[in-house]
Design an enzyme around this catalytic site. Sequence first.
Site, short mmCIF file in Angstrom:
data_model
loop_
_atom_site.label_atom_id
_atom_site.label_comp_id
_atom_site.label_asym_id
_atom_site.label_seq_id
_atom_site.Cartn_x
_atom_site.Cartn_y
_atom_site.Cartn_z
N LYS A 212 0.83 -1.21 0.00
CA LYS A 212 0.00 0.00 0.00
C LYS A 212 0.87 1.25 0.00
O LYS A 212 0.69 2.16 -0.82
CB LYS A 212 -0.92 0.01 1.22
CG LYS A 212 -1.88 1.19 1.25
CD LYS A 212 -2.55 1.36 2.60
CE LYS A 212 -1.66 2.16 3.52
NZ LYS A 212 -2.33 2.57 4.77
N ASP A 230 -6.38 1.08 0.98
CA ASP A 230 -6.47 1.40 2.41
C ASP A 230 -7.84 0.98 2.93
O ASP A 230 -8.62 0.33 2.23
CB ASP A 230 -6.19 2.89 2.64
CG ASP A 230 -7.35 3.78 2.20
OD1 ASP A 230 -8.25 3.29 1.47
OD2 ASP A 230 -7.37 4.97 2.57
#
Length: 344
Positions: A212, A230
């Site tokens: 991420k 997220d």
Amino acid sequence: MQAAAVKKSASAKKAASAKKAAAAKKAASVKKAASAKKAVSAKRAAPVKKPVSAKKAPVKKVTVAPKKATARIKGAAPARTVVHPPSGESRTALVRRARRINRELAEVYPYAHPELDFTNPFQLVVATVLSAQTTDLRVNQTTPALFAKYPTPEDLAAANPEEVEEILRPCGFFRAKTKSVIGLSKALVADFGGEVPGRLEDLVKLPGVGRKTAFVVLGNAFGRPGITVDTHFQRLVRRWQWTAETDPDKIEAAVGALFPKSDWTDLSHHVIWHGRRICHARKPACGACPIAPLCPAYGEGETDPEKARKLLKYEKGGFPGQRLNPPQAYLDAGGKPAPPLGAG
């Protein structure tokens, strides 16, 4: 001659008897037919008795999204037609619906950008690591002091951990985060000459950097497409039925397959911004959502336009954003910069 007369009389008597029998038979047939006809008429006239049915189950109320968003948001173009995705939605229909949602969100958030303040890749990778388990706003209020004292990887690599911990205390988990940012700074100095690498396989080797974080850096510091999965992104793509996956890597693969690679970075911004401003986790502002007609989960949140409008956050609700130094496009759209740490 007398015998002939007797014979003739017997024949006449016999004929009369036969005629009488035939008449009686005919009368009986007519009577039977009349009785049958009367029975049919009576049956037709009798009221039909309704069978006793089981108690009706209550009908579940289905909330239908309006053809157009009932509470328009400034600068947002609501979806134009209602789309009710069926449970057996085809792959082609899913791709079309997903891409249309992204187009609608691009009109709502034309100024979408990473909500972490940074001026170079080093600042972005550090800020992204610090953003775990806290808000981008809190990170943005904390990093000015950090980068003023340690502007380069070399500076942060040689820093006193206790001093760094004191600066990062407002971010929460400050001891673990101090260890991560000092560790990744040392790795940058030792392995990459003090420069942030521009490849996924190199970035994920840095302490505290996962896929991420790597995609945030690649997409926003190097212009290389990536999907940032997220918590907001995960929640919304499942709510929209783009995928049923729960593992971030599988979500990334499933959603990435619905869009051209060139769309990935902006798609991430659009989805995350929508999750932060309108499509909240606990109480989505459905009545103020410009993509309500495209959402299979419409009705999970507040559908009344006026009540929904009060749930809007950041610039959509007229409040400051998360960046202390946002892009000019955001300011031009009516966004307000966030206050520094300790202000107000």
